[in-house]
Design an enzyme around this catalytic site. Structure first.
Site, PDB file in Angstrom:
ATOM      1  N   LYS A  30     -77.003   7.106 -28.470  1.00 14.73           N
ATOM      2  CA  LYS A  30     -75.551   7.161 -28.360  1.00 14.73           C
ATOM      3  C   LYS A  30     -75.071   6.920 -26.933  1.00 14.73           C
ATOM      4  O   LYS A  30     -74.028   6.310 -26.720  1.00 14.73           O
ATOM      5  CB  LYS A  30     -75.026   8.522 -28.830  1.00 14.73           C
ATOM      6  CG  LYS A  30     -74.974   8.668 -30.338  1.00 14.73           C
ATOM      7  CD  LYS A  30     -74.017   9.782 -30.706  1.00 14.73           C
ATOM      8  CE  LYS A  30     -73.829   9.932 -32.192  1.00 14.73           C
ATOM      9  NZ  LYS A  30     -72.940  11.051 -32.514  1.00 14.73           N
ATOM     10  N   LYS A  54     -80.199   2.466 -40.036  1.00 16.09           N
ATOM     11  CA  LYS A  54     -79.721   3.567 -40.881  1.00 16.09           C
ATOM     12  C   LYS A  54     -78.313   3.272 -41.398  1.00 16.09           C
ATOM     13  O   LYS A  54     -77.491   2.718 -40.665  1.00 16.09           O
ATOM     14  CB  LYS A  54     -79.702   4.835 -39.998  1.00 16.09           C
ATOM     15  CG  LYS A  54     -79.444   6.121 -40.729  1.00 16.09           C
ATOM     16  CD  LYS A  54     -79.373   7.299 -39.756  1.00 16.09           C
ATOM     17  CE  LYS A  54     -78.023   7.369 -39.072  1.00 16.09           C
ATOM     18  NZ  LYS A  54     -77.699   8.684 -38.490  1.00 16.09           N
ATOM     19  N   LYS A  96     -71.756   5.887 -40.851  1.00 11.65           N
ATOM     20  CA  LYS A  96     -70.301   5.787 -40.897  1.00 11.65           C
ATOM     21  C   LYS A  96     -69.762   5.046 -39.685  1.00 11.65           C
ATOM     22  O   LYS A  96     -68.624   4.606 -39.678  1.00 11.65           O
ATOM     23  CB  LYS A  96     -69.653   7.170 -41.031  1.00 11.65           C
ATOM     24  CG  LYS A  96     -70.103   8.234 -40.056  1.00 11.65           C
ATOM     25  CD  LYS A  96     -69.489   9.597 -40.442  1.00 11.65           C
ATOM     26  CE  LYS A  96     -70.499  10.705 -40.370  1.00 11.65           C
ATOM     27  NZ  LYS A  96     -70.180  11.931 -41.008  1.00 11.65           N
TER      28      LYS A  96
HETATM   29  P1  AMP Z   1     -73.735  12.906 -39.787  1.00 11.16           P
HETATM   30  O1  AMP Z   1     -72.898  12.051 -40.646  1.00 11.16           O
HETATM   31  O2  AMP Z   1     -74.452  12.163 -38.709  1.00 11.16           O
HETATM   32  O3  AMP Z   1     -73.033  14.155 -39.312  1.00 11.16           O
HETATM   33  O4  AMP Z   1     -74.917  13.417 -40.741  1.00 11.16           O
HETATM   34  C1  AMP Z   1     -74.743  14.463 -41.664  1.00 11.16           C
HETATM   35  C2  AMP Z   1     -75.981  14.653 -42.504  1.00 11.16           C
HETATM   36  O5  AMP Z   1     -76.241  13.487 -43.297  1.00 11.16           O
HETATM   37  C3  AMP Z   1     -77.262  14.900 -41.685  1.00 11.16           C
HETATM   38  O6  AMP Z   1     -78.068  15.836 -42.377  1.00 11.16           O
HETATM   39  C4  AMP Z   1     -77.912  13.552 -41.659  1.00 11.16           C
HETATM   40  O7  AMP Z   1     -79.305  13.632 -41.481  1.00 11.16           O
HETATM   41  C5  AMP Z   1     -77.551  13.003 -43.038  1.00 11.16           C
HETATM   42  N1  AMP Z   1     -77.509  11.533 -43.009  1.00 11.16           N
HETATM   43  C6  AMP Z   1     -76.647  10.750 -42.304  1.00 11.16           C
HETATM   44  N2  AMP Z   1     -76.908   9.445 -42.513  1.00 11.16           N
HETATM   45  C7  AMP Z   1     -77.961   9.401 -43.366  1.00 11.16           C
HETATM   46  C8  AMP Z   1     -78.709   8.336 -43.966  1.00 11.16           C
HETATM   47  N3  AMP Z   1     -78.411   7.053 -43.740  1.00 11.16           N
HETATM   48  N4  AMP Z   1     -79.716   8.671 -44.802  1.00 11.16           N
HETATM   49  C9  AMP Z   1     -80.027   9.965 -45.062  1.00 11.16           C
HETATM   50  N5  AMP Z   1     -79.372  11.007 -44.516  1.00 11.16           N
HETATM   51  C10 AMP Z   1     -78.350  10.737 -43.682  1.00 11.16           C
END
Ligand code: AMP
Ligand code: TRP
Length: 348
Positions: A127, A210, A213
């Site tokens: 990041k 990955k 969002k």
């Molecule tokens: P975040 O949106 O980064 O706050 O992620 C929230 C949760 O979703 C965390 O537990 C991440 O590990 C999971 N997560 C986010 N993106 C992915 C993805 N592409 N595949 C699997 N888990 C994800």
């Protein structure tokens, strides 16, 4: 999941099982969040363990957020949680900034964690990139606040996607160092729960990235707010290769896009990858994609409809978050008090 809770090797015998996890309200929810995290949250809720799920707004502002959008995204995340099956009567659902104990314990942990530990975090490196001088101090300290989110509840289990593994190892390091430095057994050594066929859902446009969002291309992800048509269009256009599907998992090696679509199918249908491939091996993508579209639409469209219904009453969402925060504080406040006492603060 409850296996994960029961089969833990037991440094935490003194702690009752408690689950905590968080998601940043820094954009909409994706299929990655849903399969990697939220579905597991629901399973854990249903297993009868105490569960707390948090919209981590303090983490979101480690990179600048438009204030109105942040408020909107926080409510939408709460709506997504509930639409996907989290029930405020069974789980404590709340936003981080309404429970000041997170930031307070976060400060103590800033004094326990070492700069070198933070500097090794791959999420920080990704990041901040080459421009670390311009990144916020909060972005650097992010994992220390994350440790506080978890340990302010003495949580023993944390369901997350694969990308959070390193942060959870750091949480264990912080707990271990705190316990060691103050000669106590106060914080549990938290177990990550990273399970299922879709702990790392990849971009629909590039199987090596990955699903996120923050990806500039909306075609790279399925959003939880997407309707049936968008879901169908994105899967139809998802990158694939010219081969037919293999009949066992070995045949997915070197085929990241094929692997990703099969993993998504397996996760959505609650089957193993092996079982899916036994059924669809030999099919072309032109045949498999419509099957995946049907499955994805039948699972996701009702969630997106329910999210919009809930978003029609933002005051009700805010009320629910306020109640959740009160319940969370009832657990967090005595743990913070005890921490301050251990560290040597006067409490009068
Ligand atoms: P975040 O949106 O980064 O706050 O992620 C929230 C949760 O979703 C965390 O537990 C991440 O590990 C999971 N997560 C986010 N993106 C992915 C993805 N592409 N595949 C699997 N888990 C994800
Ligand atoms: N860092 C997590 C992410 O980006 C979000 C998060 C913050 C979290 N605090 C947490 C996840 C505590 C689990 C437990 O996905």
């Amino acid at each position: 999941m409850s296996d994960a809770v029961q089969t833990q090797s037991n440094p935490n015998a003194a702690f009752k099982p408690r689950v905590f996890s968080g998601i940043q309200p820094s954009g909409g929810l994706t299929l990655g969040n849903y399969l990697g995290a939220i579905r597991r949250f629901v399973e854990m809720q249903e297993s009868g363990i105490e569960t707390l799920y948090c919209m981590v707004d303090l983490h979101a502002i480690t990179v600048w957020q438009d204030p109105e959008k942040l408020r909107h995204n926080t409510r939408e995340l709460a709506a997504g949680f509930m639409a996907a099956g989290l029930d405020p009567k069974k789980s404590i659902l709340f936003n981080q900034s309404q429970v000041p104990e997170h930031a307070q314990l976060g400060w103590v942990f800033n004094c326990v964690a070492r700069m070198g530990w933070m500097g090794r975090m791959t999420q920080w490196k990704d990041k901040a990139g080459k421009n670390a001088e311009q990144a916020s101090l909060g972005l650097f300290a992010y994992p220390s606040l994350m440790a506080a989110d978890i340990l302010i509840y003495h949580a023993t289990h944390v369901p997350v996607g694969e990308d959070q593994k390193q942060h959870l190892e750091l949480t264990r390091d912080i707990a271990t160092k705190f316990n060691h430095d103050y000669g106590v057994d106060f914080f549990p050594i938290t177990e990550p729960v990273i399970e299922g066929a879709a702990t790392r859902v990849m971009s629909l446009r590039d199987g090596s990235k990955k699903m996120s969002k923050s990806d500039p291309s909306d075609m790279s992800r399925i959003n939880m707010t997407d309707g049936a048509e968008d879901i169908a269009k994105k899967i139809r256009k998802a990158k694939t290769d010219p081969e037919a599907l293999p009949s066992d998992a070995k045949g997915l090696e070197g085929r990241p896009e094929a692997r990703n679509l099969v993993n998504i199918y397996a996760a959505l249908s609650n089957q193993s990858v092996e079982k899916v491939l036994a059924d669809v091996g030999g099919k072309q993508f032109s045949e498999f994609k419509p099957m995946l579209i049907d499955l994805a639409v039948s699972e996701l469209a009702p969630i997106s409809t329910e999210m919009s219904r809930l978003m029609n009453d933002p005051a009700e969402i805010d009320r629910m978050l306020g109640l959740g925060a009160q319940n969370a504080r009832a657990i967090a406040a005595p743990i913070l008090e005890k921490t301050y006492e251990i560290v040597g603060m006067i409490r009068s």
